[in-house]
Design a protein around this motif. Structure first.
Motif, PDB file in Angstrom:
ATOM      1  N   ARG A  50       0.827  -1.239  -0.013  1.00 11.70           N
ATOM      2  CA  ARG A  50      -0.008  -0.067  -0.073  1.00 11.70           C
ATOM      3  C   ARG A  50       0.733   1.116   0.121  1.00 11.70           C
ATOM      4  O   ARG A  50       0.299   2.382  -0.496  1.00 11.70           O
ATOM      5  N   VAL A  51       1.986   1.264   0.453  1.00 16.56           N
ATOM      6  CA  VAL A  51       2.858   2.552   0.578  1.00 16.56           C
ATOM      7  C   VAL A  51       3.656   2.453  -0.726  1.00 16.56           C
ATOM      8  O   VAL A  51       4.287   1.506  -1.138  1.00 16.56           O
ATOM      9  N   ARG A  52       3.683   3.639  -1.478  1.00 16.27           N
ATOM     10  CA  ARG A  52       4.398   3.821  -2.797  1.00 16.27           C
ATOM     11  C   ARG A  52       5.535   4.834  -2.679  1.00 16.27           C
ATOM     12  O   ARG A  52       6.282   4.739  -3.696  1.00 16.27           O
ATOM     13  N   ILE A  53       5.607   5.615  -1.594  1.00 14.33           N
ATOM     14  CA  ILE A  53       6.777   6.575  -1.437  1.00 14.33           C
ATOM     15  C   ILE A  53       7.445   6.229  -0.196  1.00 14.33           C
ATOM     16  O   ILE A  53       6.846   6.317   0.922  1.00 14.33           O
ATOM     17  N   TRP A  54       8.546   5.725  -0.071  1.00 12.67           N
ATOM     18  CA  TRP A  54       9.389   5.435   0.902  1.00 12.67           C
ATOM     19  C   TRP A  54      10.689   6.329   1.001  1.00 12.67           C
ATOM     20  O   TRP A  54      11.026   6.723  -0.005  1.00 12.67           O
ATOM     21  N   THR A  55      11.066   6.615   2.363  1.00 12.19           N
ATOM     22  CA  THR A  55      12.421   7.382   2.610  1.00 12.19           C
ATOM     23  C   THR A  55      13.092   6.484   3.520  1.00 12.19           C
ATOM     24  O   THR A  55      12.531   5.767   4.394  1.00 12.19           O
ATOM     25  N   THR A  56      14.368   6.139   3.213  1.00 14.05           N
ATOM     26  CA  THR A  56      15.042   5.294   4.241  1.00 14.05           C
ATOM     27  C   THR A  56      15.463   6.245   5.487  1.00 14.05           C
ATOM     28  O   THR A  56      14.958   6.053   6.503  1.00 14.05           O
ATOM     29  N   ILE A  57      16.132   7.368   5.223  1.00 13.62           N
ATOM     30  CA  ILE A  57      16.837   7.944   6.411  1.00 13.62           C
ATOM     31  C   ILE A  57      16.263   9.449   6.339  1.00 13.62           C
ATOM     32  O   ILE A  57      16.323  10.071   5.121  1.00 13.62           O
ATOM     33  N   ASN A  58      15.981  10.146   7.372  1.00 10.14           N
ATOM     34  CA  ASN A  58      15.546  11.735   7.277  1.00 10.14           C
ATOM     35  C   ASN A  58      17.021  12.373   7.775  1.00 10.14           C
ATOM     36  O   ASN A  58      17.402  12.038   9.001  1.00 10.14           O
ATOM     37  N   GLU A  59      17.433  13.207   7.043  1.00  4.59           N
ATOM     38  CA  GLU A  59      18.424  14.322   7.323  1.00  4.59           C
ATOM     39  C   GLU A  59      19.781  13.624   7.920  1.00  4.59           C
ATOM     40  O   GLU A  59      20.050  13.887   9.054  1.00  4.59           O
TER      41      GLU A  59
ATOM     42  N   LEU B 259      13.413  -6.471  -4.012  1.00  2.39           N
ATOM     43  CA  LEU B 259      12.361  -7.396  -3.854  1.00  2.39           C
ATOM     44  C   LEU B 259      11.267  -6.884  -4.755  1.00  2.39           C
ATOM     45  O   LEU B 259       9.871  -7.206  -4.826  1.00  2.39           O
ATOM     46  N   ASN B 260      11.570  -5.865  -5.688  1.00  6.66           N
ATOM     47  CA  ASN B 260      10.631  -5.460  -6.846  1.00  6.66           C
ATOM     48  C   ASN B 260       9.410  -4.964  -6.132  1.00  6.66           C
ATOM     49  O   ASN B 260       8.278  -5.186  -6.792  1.00  6.66           O
ATOM     50  N   MET B 261       9.765  -3.814  -5.141  1.00  9.17           N
ATOM     51  CA  MET B 261       8.472  -3.321  -4.641  1.00  9.17           C
ATOM     52  C   MET B 261       7.904  -2.209  -5.494  1.00  9.17           C
ATOM     53  O   MET B 261       8.392  -1.676  -6.211  1.00  9.17           O
ATOM     54  N   PRO B 262       6.530  -2.156  -5.529  1.00  8.48           N
ATOM     55  CA  PRO B 262       5.731  -1.370  -6.323  1.00  8.48           C
ATOM     56  C   PRO B 262       5.674   0.116  -5.706  1.00  8.48           C
ATOM     57  O   PRO B 262       4.812   0.513  -5.281  1.00  8.48           O
ATOM     58  N   GLY B 263       6.895   0.873  -5.845  1.00  7.05           N
ATOM     59  CA  GLY B 263       6.999   2.143  -5.610  1.00  7.05           C
ATOM     60  C   GLY B 263       8.389   2.665  -5.610  1.00  7.05           C
ATOM     61  O   GLY B 263       9.066   2.103  -6.304  1.00  7.05           O
ATOM     62  N   ILE B 264       8.477   3.891  -5.034  1.00  7.72           N
ATOM     63  CA  ILE B 264       9.826   4.387  -5.200  1.00  7.72           C
ATOM     64  C   ILE B 264      10.307   4.838  -3.750  1.00  7.72           C
ATOM     65  O   ILE B 264       9.807   4.849  -2.869  1.00  7.72           O
TER      66      ILE B 264
END
Ligand code: BG6
Length: 484
Positions: free
Chosen positions: A160-169, A215-220
């Motif tokens: 369900r999540v299509r926009i991910w960030t690894t680390i903030n700042e 993992l070919n996740m559907p998102g960025i």
């Protein structure tokens, strides 16, 4: 899916606001959550100068529906939040806490029900205490601990999540934790740790990005950088050298790995100048190479205004009191010093308020880093506020500043930068790290002294109208996989 993918889809522009887990959730020991480093710091440390903590904060853990309802009514089509690592894995590694997974499932499902695109950050400053005790970001094993945690999140929420960030700042987090010393573990002017910490953060990020793609996740997936550009004062004697030093110190250790898959070419030269030896292994190069971000998140508040280093020992300070004239400053021997520009207005915490930096920072990144997909993941206006008797705040000043910043962002978009979304910091008033609860940024006022009552501010209505008047705005392209 990588940043180079050409299969792009046009989406409506994303307009939203942002939060971070520790700053809003509260429920610090509820439903099996493990202790976080910030719980420990705020409960025990004398360096918690405002004597407050995030134990309850906005109680978002229990009241997220109320907040999301208000944001949706305010016309926002996206919401940025972070996951608390210790809520998912109480010890940082090993056992997974099902109740933590449930909480974020419910939150994500509710966003989707309201037509709000969740934009999820895996790590926003709040390290599980169990890992902090093992050396935290200075223990090289943390890159694997983080990647294991990231994979659990991808598998649990990635449908369900299509926009991910690894680390903030990664930069600012390391700066506060190792140079200023106001964030735990409160090291001061420890440049060796400052660089090693950033290096490990970026390696962890690259590992998680590679796993996401495998993992070919559907998102960025991307990295969020505190991205104000460096500007050299006109009176500077060695402008090129000063620019190079300040840019390396504040930006390049993040931007080169994230956007080019490698350390900056000037790394050895710069670290030698500072007498730093980075502990790294030759295999790391391959990890960086395969861990290029699909987008860059930019938290844009201010620029870095610099000049020549004049020979003093390094020092650095911030204003955590909000008492006006004392400005943030740094002297990083032998690279550069910051300068106070009296022609620019400053906020109560001594930070410049200069909206045109939004344009110059975005354009500089577009030019130097091959025009990446960009979200403005934070920007906003922190101030002291007094509501009227009903709890209403007429935050005209915020509206003015934020509008000026957004106009500059739209100018950059028009000039060709691939900006795809804007998130004001913050959705509602939050705990502001070392600044406590009095420094407010939100669209929604929260009565922290009483029942945590939510009252929309004037800016929430203004933002709704602003979004409406930009309804036709589209992105210039998001990777097609987002729509899968
Ligand atoms: C950003 C952080 O650097 O700035 C947020 O990602 C933070 O977590 C925001 O709250 C504002 O900073 P502060 O210190 O004024 O709360």
């Amino acid at each position: 899916m990588t940043a180079n993918n050409t299969d792009l889809i046009t989406l409506p522009f994303l307009w939203g606001s942002a939060t971070a887990a520790y700053q809003c959730e509260g429920a610090w020991d509820t439903d099996g959550k493990g202790l976080g480093e910030w719980d420990f710091f705020n409960h025990k440390s004398l360096k918690n100068i405002n004597h407050v903590d995030g134990d309850i904060a906005c109680d978002f853990y229990h009241r997220y529906k109320e907040d999301l309802d208000l944001l949706a009514k305010g016309g926002q089509n996206t919401f940025r939040f972070s996951i608390s690592w210790a809520r998912i894995m109480p010890n940082g590694t090993g056992k997974v806490n099902k109740k933590g997974i449930n909480f974020y499932n419910n939150l994500i499902n509710y966003c989707i029900k309201l037509g709000i695109e969740p934009n999820v950050t895996l790590f926003h400053y709040d390290l599980p205490f169990a890992l902090a005790r093992r050396g935290g970001w200075l223990n090289s094993d943390i890159t694997d601990w983080f990647c294991a945690y990231a994979k659990i999140c991808f598998k649990a929420f990635g449908d369900r999540v299509r926009i991910w960030t690894t680390i903030n700042e990664p930069h600012f987090y390391s700066y506060c934790s190792n140079i200023i010393g106001n964030y735990p573990p409160n090291r001061t002017l420890d440049f060796q740790s400052y660089f090693q910490w950033q290096y490990n953060l970026m390696l962890a990020s690259a590992k998680a990005i590679e796993a996401f793609h495998e993992l070919n996740m559907p998102g960025i997936i991307g990295v969020v950088h505190d991205g104000g550009s460096v500007e050299v004062a006109p009176e500077t004697k060695h402008p090129d050298e000063v620019f190079k030093g300040a840019d390396f110190f504040g930006n390049r250790m993040i931007l080169c790995p994230a956007l080019e898959g490698k350390l900056p070419p000037e790394t050895n030269e710069m670290l030698a100048k500072m007498n730093i030896l980075l502990y790294k292994s030759p295999e790391d190069n391959e990890i960086f190479k395969h861990g290029i971000a699909d987008f860059l998140g930019l938290n844009l508040y201010c620029r870095e205004y610099v000049t020549d280093w004049h020979g003093e020992q390094s020092h650095a300070s911030v204003n955590n009191k909000g008492n006006g004239p004392k400005v943030e400053s740094k002297c990083i021997a032998p690279l550069f010093e910051t300068l106070y520009d009296k022609s620019v207005p400053h906020n109560q915490w001594g930070r410049e308020l200069l909206p045109r930096v939004m344009y110059t920072s975005i354009m500089e990144i577009a030019k130097r880093y091959n025009n990446p997909l960009i979200f403005v993941t934070e920007n906003g206006y922190g101030c002291f506020e007094t509501p009227d008797k009903t709890g209403f705040v007429a935050d005209d000043e915020r509206i003015k500043v934020v509008k000026d910043f957004i106009d500059e962002m739209l100018r950059a978009k028009k000039a060709g930068a691939k900006v795809a979304g804007y998130y004001m910091w913050s959705a509602m008033d939050l705990y502001s790290w070392i600044n406590g609860y009095k420094k407010r940024y939100g669209f929604i006022h929260i009565n922290f002294d009483g029942n945590l009552k939510r009252t929309p501010k004037k800016s929430l209505t203004w933002y709704r109208q602003f979004i409406k008047s930009h309804e036709n705005l589209k992105t210039d392209g998001i990777p097609a996989s987002v729509l899968r």
